[in-house]
Design a protein around this motif. Structure first.
Motif, PDB file in Angstrom:
ATOM      1  N   PRO A 157      -4.994  19.710  16.083  1.00  0.00           N
ATOM      2  CA  PRO A 157      -6.106  20.576  15.653  1.00  0.00           C
ATOM      3  C   PRO A 157      -6.670  20.201  14.296  1.00  0.00           C
ATOM      4  N   LEU A 158      -5.853  19.521  13.481  1.00  0.00           N
ATOM      5  CA  LEU A 158      -6.284  19.177  12.128  1.00  0.00           C
ATOM      6  C   LEU A 158      -7.133  17.909  12.090  1.00  0.00           C
ATOM      7  N   ILE A 159      -7.109  17.148  13.187  1.00  0.00           N
ATOM      8  CA  ILE A 159      -7.899  15.913  13.215  1.00  0.00           C
ATOM      9  C   ILE A 159      -9.389  16.228  13.103  1.00  0.00           C
ATOM     10  N   THR A 160      -9.827  17.233  13.850  1.00  0.00           N
ATOM     11  CA  THR A 160     -11.245  17.614  13.780  1.00  0.00           C
ATOM     12  C   THR A 160     -11.612  18.064  12.374  1.00  0.00           C
ATOM     13  N   LEU A 161     -10.739  18.850  11.760  1.00  0.00           N
ATOM     14  CA  LEU A 161     -10.996  19.315  10.392  1.00  0.00           C
ATOM     15  C   LEU A 161     -11.078  18.142   9.428  1.00  0.00           C
ATOM     16  N   PHE A 162     -10.176  17.176   9.588  1.00  0.00           N
ATOM     17  CA  PHE A 162     -10.181  16.002   8.711  1.00  0.00           C
ATOM     18  C   PHE A 162     -11.457  15.184   8.895  1.00  0.00           C
ATOM     19  N   ALA A 163     -11.856  14.984  10.158  1.00  0.00           N
ATOM     20  CA  ALA A 163     -13.051  14.183  10.421  1.00  0.00           C
ATOM     21  C   ALA A 163     -14.303  14.850   9.860  1.00  0.00           C
ATOM     22  N   LEU A 164     -14.377  16.165   9.961  1.00  0.00           N
ATOM     23  CA  LEU A 164     -15.556  16.869   9.461  1.00  0.00           C
ATOM     24  C   LEU A 164     -15.592  16.920   7.940  1.00  0.00           C
ATOM     25  N   GLU A 165     -14.464  16.653   7.297  1.00  0.00           N
ATOM     26  CA  GLU A 165     -14.452  16.603   5.834  1.00  0.00           C
ATOM     27  C   GLU A 165     -14.938  15.255   5.308  1.00  0.00           C
ATOM     28  N   LEU A 166     -14.957  14.254   6.158  1.00  0.00           N
ATOM     29  CA  LEU A 166     -15.352  12.918   5.704  1.00  0.00           C
ATOM     30  C   LEU A 166     -16.787  12.864   5.176  1.00  0.00           C
TER      31      LEU A 166
ATOM     32  N   GLY B 212     -18.252  15.084   3.636  1.00  0.00           N
ATOM     33  CA  GLY B 212     -18.209  15.719   2.321  1.00  0.00           C
ATOM     34  C   GLY B 212     -17.813  14.775   1.203  1.00  0.00           C
ATOM     35  N   LEU B 213     -17.218  13.634   1.562  1.00  0.00           N
ATOM     36  CA  LEU B 213     -16.876  12.651   0.539  1.00  0.00           C
ATOM     37  C   LEU B 213     -18.128  12.105  -0.144  1.00  0.00           C
TER      38      LEU B 213
ATOM     39  N   PHE C  91     -28.988  11.421   5.981  1.00  0.00           N
ATOM     40  CA  PHE C  91     -27.826  10.546   5.814  1.00  0.00           C
ATOM     41  C   PHE C  91     -26.530  11.305   6.073  1.00  0.00           C
ATOM     42  N   ILE C  92     -26.416  12.514   5.530  1.00  0.00           N
ATOM     43  CA  ILE C  92     -25.226  13.330   5.760  1.00  0.00           C
ATOM     44  C   ILE C  92     -25.133  13.753   7.217  1.00  0.00           C
ATOM     45  N   GLY C  93     -26.281  14.043   7.848  1.00  0.00           N
ATOM     46  CA  GLY C  93     -26.271  14.396   9.263  1.00  0.00           C
ATOM     47  C   GLY C  93     -25.750  13.261  10.130  1.00  0.00           C
ATOM     48  N   ILE C  94     -26.172  12.035   9.839  1.00  0.00           N
ATOM     49  CA  ILE C  94     -25.691  10.873  10.597  1.00  0.00           C
ATOM     50  C   ILE C  94     -24.191  10.689  10.382  1.00  0.00           C
ATOM     51  N   LEU C  95     -23.735  10.879   9.144  1.00  0.00           N
ATOM     52  CA  LEU C  95     -22.295  10.769   8.880  1.00  0.00           C
ATOM     53  C   LEU C  95     -21.508  11.824   9.652  1.00  0.00           C
ATOM     54  N   THR C  96     -22.066  13.020   9.795  1.00  0.00           N
ATOM     55  CA  THR C  96     -21.393  14.078  10.543  1.00  0.00           C
ATOM     56  C   THR C  96     -21.250  13.714  12.013  1.00  0.00           C
ATOM     57  N   VAL C  97     -22.301  13.141  12.587  1.00  0.00           N
ATOM     58  CA  VAL C  97     -22.239  12.689  13.979  1.00  0.00           C
ATOM     59  C   VAL C  97     -21.177  11.613  14.145  1.00  0.00           C
ATOM     60  N   LEU C  98     -21.156  10.653  13.231  1.00  0.00           N
ATOM     61  CA  LEU C  98     -20.159   9.585  13.301  1.00  0.00           C
ATOM     62  C   LEU C  98     -18.748  10.135  13.101  1.00  0.00           C
TER      63      LEU C  98
ATOM     64  N   ASN D  78     -20.355   8.217  -7.582  1.00  0.00           N
ATOM     65  CA  ASN D  78     -19.726   9.065  -8.597  1.00  0.00           C
ATOM     66  C   ASN D  78     -19.109  10.302  -7.941  1.00  0.00           C
ATOM     67  N   SER D  79     -19.827  10.876  -6.974  1.00  0.00           N
ATOM     68  CA  SER D  79     -19.285  12.020  -6.234  1.00  0.00           C
ATOM     69  C   SER D  79     -18.133  11.594  -5.340  1.00  0.00           C
ATOM     70  N   PHE D  80     -18.225  10.391  -4.794  1.00  0.00           N
ATOM     71  CA  PHE D  80     -17.172   9.894  -3.901  1.00  0.00           C
ATOM     72  C   PHE D  80     -15.844   9.783  -4.637  1.00  0.00           C
ATOM     73  N   ILE D  81     -15.881   9.374  -5.909  1.00  0.00           N
ATOM     74  CA  ILE D  81     -14.649   9.251  -6.692  1.00  0.00           C
ATOM     75  C   ILE D  81     -13.922  10.583  -6.752  1.00  0.00           C
ATOM     76  N   ILE D  82     -14.668  11.655  -7.048  1.00  0.00           N
ATOM     77  CA  ILE D  82     -14.065  12.988  -7.093  1.00  0.00           C
ATOM     78  C   ILE D  82     -13.552  13.378  -5.721  1.00  0.00           C
ATOM     79  N   ALA D  83     -14.392  13.199  -4.710  1.00  0.00           N
ATOM     80  CA  ALA D  83     -14.074  13.692  -3.369  1.00  0.00           C
ATOM     81  C   ALA D  83     -12.840  13.021  -2.783  1.00  0.00           C
ATOM     82  N   ILE D  84     -12.692  11.713  -2.969  1.00  0.00           N
ATOM     83  CA  ILE D  84     -11.551  11.018  -2.380  1.00  0.00           C
ATOM     84  C   ILE D  84     -10.259  11.432  -3.071  1.00  0.00           C
ATOM     85  N   CYS D  85     -10.319  11.678  -4.379  1.00  0.00           N
ATOM     86  CA  CYS D  85      -9.131  12.164  -5.091  1.00  0.00           C
ATOM     87  C   CYS D  85      -8.754  13.568  -4.623  1.00  0.00           C
ATOM     88  N   VAL D  86      -9.765  14.426  -4.478  1.00  0.00           N
ATOM     89  CA  VAL D  86      -9.521  15.792  -4.023  1.00  0.00           C
ATOM     90  C   VAL D  86      -8.972  15.798  -2.602  1.00  0.00           C
TER      91      VAL D  86
END
Length: 322
Positions: free
Chosen positions: A246-255, A257-258, A296-303, A99-107
């Motif tokens: 420079p934006l690639i790192t920012l994009f990856a770290l936002e993942l 948050g989805l 789970f979020i920590g593992i996603l951040t590493v990935l 349910n949160s993913f739906i919002i996050a991917i649209c945002v």
């Protein structure tokens, strides 16, 4: 590339182990627990009964035994059982996370699309009226607290003009199916998405503008213009590709948050997302759910960091993974 990814995954194992230790200690050493919150003021619960419950839930074991038991279950794919929901943590996360993913991917899609168009054009038209107007709007959007903007949009668009539903994910008491269900969810989705997009698009626009300004001043861009290439080709083929680095790192770290949810926004709009569930779990000291979800979020951040390194090589041929 395959060897690089395997090596990075192996190198991330100590990081994940360290993160699991920190997560466990932070929540285990926090004052209070689930039994204290639920039965602490109940006069019918005797100290003997409370001791039995602590024995049953394993709260009286030494910390190292609790950690070994917890991490052992995780290695088996078991994140434990939620004390509040009385369901496996994986089931609770899977129920509310999407349910949160739906919002996050649209945002995420709206923010990056708007920021790319507005930020790139602002860099091209530096110090123009458009650039000044965009900068003003950006700082206005960044200055609003999330709860204030959410409540403001809720009053204007839901209460006063009734353009969107007040809250929830679906209309209560109505069982829509098919396209009617999708449209109903989309109407409830609009206000949370608008709120989070407005809150985040400003800073991302500044990133795009700054990154583009640094690139379009480079010699190779001037050389491309001197060759007589069209401005559109110079900007989008030569400049933008390097500006994205420079934006690639920012994009990856936002993942990650989805999947993490937006606690305040979900609370305001009564959206049944994982952020709202996590906040309630903190209040009720449902530590198995909080620890499992945080890990789970920590593992996603590493990935996501590994993904950023891979994307650097894709965006810039000069980067080699050896």
């Amino acid at each position: 590339m395959k060897q690089f990814i395997i090596r990075r995954l192996l190198q991330s194992i100590p990081t994940i182990i360290g993160a699991s230790i920190v997560i466990f200690l932070v929540f285990s050493l926090a004052p209070g627990d689930y039994l204290t919150i639920k039965f602490g003021e109940d006069p019918n619960i005797t100290p003997e009964r409370m001791a039995e419950l602590r024995e049953l839930y394993g709260f009286n074991k030494p910390l190292y035994e609790q950690y070994i038991s917890w991490i052992g279950d995780i290695l088996k794919g078991d994140l434990g059982v939620s004390l509040v929901h009385q369901k496996p943590v994986t089931t609770v996360i899977n129920t509310f996370m999407w349910n949160s993913f739906i919002i996050a991917i649209c945002v995420l899609a709206l923010q990056w699309l708007i920021a790319a168009v507005v930020g790139i054009y602002a860099a091209i038209k530096q110090y123009s009226i458009y650039d000044s107007f965009v900068t003003l709007l950006v700082f206005i959007a960044m200055s609003f607290p999330s709860f204030f903007l959410g409540l403001l949009l809720l009053k204007w668009l839901a209460v006063d003009y009734r353009l969107f539903p007040v809250g929830g994910m679906v209309t209560t008491g109505v069982n829509y199916t098919g396209l009617d269900y999708i449209w109903d969810v989309a109407k409830h989705l609009a206000l949370p998405v608008i709120t989070l997009t407005l809150l985040g698009v400003g800073s991302l626009t500044r990133y795009f503008r700054t990154s583009m300004l640094e690139v379009i001043r480079q010699d190779y861009v001037r050389t491309a213009r001197a060759k007589g290439l069209k401005e559109r080709v110079v900007i989008f083929k030569h400049a933008l590709r390097n500006a994205l680095l420079p934006l690639i790192t920012l994009f990856a770290l936002e993942l990650p948050g989805l999947f993490s949810g937006a606690i305040i926004t979900e609370r305001i709009f009564n959206w049944p997302g994982i952020g709202r569930v996590t906040l309630e779990s903190i209040y009720l000291r449902d530590y198995p759910l909080i620890m499992g979800f945080t890990l789970f979020i920590g593992i996603l951040t590493v990935l996501a960091n590994i993904l950023a390194d891979v994307l650097y090589g894709v965006a810039d041929p000069r980067v080699r993974h050896k």
